[in-house]
Design an enzyme around this catalytic site. Structure first.
Site, PDB file in Angstrom:
ATOM      1  N   HIS A   1       3.073  -3.552   4.985  1.00  0.00           N
ATOM      2  CA  HIS A   1       2.888  -2.618   6.107  1.00  0.00           C
ATOM      3  C   HIS A   1       4.228  -2.421   6.841  1.00  0.00           C
ATOM      4  O   HIS A   1       4.605  -1.291   7.162  1.00  0.00           O
ATOM      5  CB  HIS A   1       1.880  -3.172   7.109  1.00  0.00           C
ATOM      6  CG  HIS A   1       0.468  -3.273   6.614  1.00  0.00           C
ATOM      7  ND1 HIS A   1      -0.288  -4.402   6.738  1.00  0.00           N
ATOM      8  CD2 HIS A   1      -0.341  -2.368   5.996  1.00  0.00           C
ATOM      9  CE1 HIS A   1      -1.495  -4.206   6.240  1.00  0.00           C
ATOM     10  NE2 HIS A   1      -1.562  -2.972   5.766  1.00  0.00           N
TER      11      HIS A   1
ATOM     12  N   LYS B   1     -16.008  -3.586   9.060  1.00  0.00           N
ATOM     13  CA  LYS B   1     -15.301  -4.351   8.026  1.00  0.00           C
ATOM     14  C   LYS B   1     -15.273  -5.850   8.337  1.00  0.00           C
ATOM     15  O   LYS B   1     -14.684  -6.616   7.579  1.00  0.00           O
ATOM     16  CB  LYS B   1     -13.852  -3.846   7.889  1.00  0.00           C
ATOM     17  CG  LYS B   1     -13.715  -2.600   7.025  1.00  0.00           C
ATOM     18  CD  LYS B   1     -12.260  -2.387   6.657  1.00  0.00           C
ATOM     19  CE  LYS B   1     -12.057  -1.280   5.646  1.00  0.00           C
ATOM     20  NZ  LYS B   1     -10.631  -1.043   5.385  1.00  0.00           N
TER      21      LYS B   1
ATOM     22  N   ARG C   1       0.404   1.867  -2.848  1.00  0.00           N
ATOM     23  CA  ARG C   1       0.922   0.743  -3.627  1.00  0.00           C
ATOM     24  C   ARG C   1       0.835   1.007  -5.117  1.00  0.00           C
ATOM     25  O   ARG C   1       1.708   0.663  -5.885  1.00  0.00           O
ATOM     26  CB  ARG C   1       0.131  -0.527  -3.316  1.00  0.00           C
ATOM     27  CG  ARG C   1       0.474  -1.142  -2.005  1.00  0.00           C
ATOM     28  CD  ARG C   1      -0.606  -2.081  -1.549  1.00  0.00           C
ATOM     29  NE  ARG C   1      -1.805  -1.359  -1.193  1.00  0.00           N
ATOM     30  CZ  ARG C   1      -2.851  -1.905  -0.631  1.00  0.00           C
ATOM     31  NH1 ARG C   1      -2.874  -3.201  -0.410  1.00  0.00           N
ATOM     32  NH2 ARG C   1      -3.897  -1.181  -0.302  1.00  0.00           N
TER      33      ARG C   1
ATOM     34  N   SER D   1      -3.755  -7.246   2.833  1.00  0.00           N
ATOM     35  CA  SER D   1      -4.227  -8.154   3.884  1.00  0.00           C
ATOM     36  C   SER D   1      -5.279  -9.093   3.307  1.00  0.00           C
ATOM     37  O   SER D   1      -5.323 -10.273   3.634  1.00  0.00           O
ATOM     38  CB  SER D   1      -4.826  -7.355   5.044  1.00  0.00           C
ATOM     39  OG  SER D   1      -3.862  -6.504   5.604  1.00  0.00           O
TER      40      SER D   1
HETATM   41  P1  ADP Z   1      -7.170   0.431   5.729  1.00  0.00           P
HETATM   42  O1  ADP Z   1      -8.328  -0.465   6.023  1.00  0.00           O
HETATM   43  O2  ADP Z   1      -7.127   1.674   6.526  1.00  0.00           O
HETATM   44  O3  ADP Z   1      -6.882   0.653   4.279  1.00  0.00           O
HETATM   45  P2  ADP Z   1      -4.937  -1.372   5.751  1.00  0.00           P
HETATM   46  O4  ADP Z   1      -4.449  -2.118   6.937  1.00  0.00           O
HETATM   47  O5  ADP Z   1      -5.469  -2.164   4.624  1.00  0.00           O
HETATM   48  O6  ADP Z   1      -5.970  -0.378   6.343  1.00  0.00           O
HETATM   49  O7  ADP Z   1      -3.801  -0.412   5.218  1.00  0.00           O
HETATM   50  C1  ADP Z   1      -3.246   0.617   5.979  1.00  0.00           C
HETATM   51  C2  ADP Z   1      -2.370   1.481   5.105  1.00  0.00           C
HETATM   52  O8  ADP Z   1      -1.304   0.715   4.581  1.00  0.00           O
HETATM   53  C3  ADP Z   1      -3.078   2.066   3.878  1.00  0.00           C
HETATM   54  O9  ADP Z   1      -2.532   3.340   3.627  1.00  0.00           O
HETATM   55  C4  ADP Z   1      -2.717   1.105   2.770  1.00  0.00           C
HETATM   56  O10 ADP Z   1      -2.731   1.748   1.511  1.00  0.00           O
HETATM   57  C5  ADP Z   1      -1.307   0.742   3.170  1.00  0.00           C
HETATM   58  N1  ADP Z   1      -0.889  -0.560   2.670  1.00  0.00           N
HETATM   59  C6  ADP Z   1      -1.550  -1.726   2.680  1.00  0.00           C
HETATM   60  N2  ADP Z   1      -0.840  -2.718   2.116  1.00  0.00           N
HETATM   61  C7  ADP Z   1       0.328  -2.154   1.726  1.00  0.00           C
HETATM   62  C8  ADP Z   1       1.494  -2.635   1.033  1.00  0.00           C
HETATM   63  N3  ADP Z   1       1.595  -3.895   0.598  1.00  0.00           N
HETATM   64  N4  ADP Z   1       2.480  -1.755   0.793  1.00  0.00           N
HETATM   65  C9  ADP Z   1       2.378  -0.468   1.188  1.00  0.00           C
HETATM   66  N5  ADP Z   1       1.313   0.054   1.813  1.00  0.00           N
HETATM   67  C10 ADP Z   1       0.305  -0.770   2.080  1.00  0.00           C
END
Ligand code: ADP
Length: 160
Positions: free
Chosen positions: A18, A42, A91, A129
């Site tokens: 992130h 969630k 990703r 996460s």
């Molecule tokens: P959500 O529940 O909205 O998917 P996340 O916190 O899991 O929220 O992710 C937010 C955004 O960040 C999403 O677009 C997800 O694809 C992206 N994301 C999550 N992990 C990574 C990572 N390791 N590298 C790049 N983008 C990521």
């Protein structure tokens, strides 16, 4: 004109993947708001306030990045923040279908808002996460995957 992007997500918790996306977006926009979604459905490990506080601590070195939370329709939040774009991270191909659907739906809801996709550094493409929580829960070392404040919070939260 001030260019603002909103980076929405659950951030339960924020990872280095992130953060990589945030740093890239911070170079392209005058202001980036990391918007933590309430997402009670969630069943997040960290409460909304904790997730926002962890983002705030982890982006303290980036002067044009802020942390906030929202519990409304994303496009409405974007308008309220006077932002022009939504940033999302990609990703792998597995992210694509859901992200594509979300982006097109948001465009239907407000055609003036653009969604921008950013790819993280290749070493972060396996990070999520969910997997970080799993490793921390089993007592593994997550220091390479999350910012220091998140690592401390995970240890505190998951201490038996
Ligand atoms: P959500 O529940 O909205 O998917 P996340 O916190 O899991 O929220 O992710 C937010 C955004 O960040 C999403 O677009 C997800 O694809 C992206 N994301 C999550 N992990 C990574 C990572 N390791 N590298 C790049 N983008 C990521």
């Amino acid at each position: 004109m001030m260019r603002t992007a909103i980076y929405p997500g659950s951030f339960d918790p924020l990872t280095n993947g992130h953060l990589d996306v945030i740093q890239r977006a911070a170079k392209l926009f005058d202001r980036v708001v990391v918007a933590v979604a309430k997402n009670e459905g969630k069943h997040p490990l960290f409460a909304l306030k904790e997730r926002v506080a962890l983002v705030k601590k982890s982006v303290a070195h980036l002067p044009n990045v802020e942390a906030d939370s929202f519990d409304s329709l994303l496009v409405e939040y974007v308008v309220r923040q006077k932002a022009q774009a939504i940033v999302r991270g990609l990703r792998a191909v597995s992210d694509f279908e859901f992200e594509f659907q979300l982006a097109l739906m948001n465009r239907k809801l407000n055609e003036n808002i653009e969604t921008i996709f950013m790819m993280p550094k290749d070493t972060y493409t396996f990070l999520s996460s969910r997997i970080v929580k799993e490793i921390a829960r089993l007592g593994g070392d997550v220091s390479a995957f999350v910012p220091v404040p998140v690592q401390s919070a995970l240890i505190r939260k998951l201490k038996p």
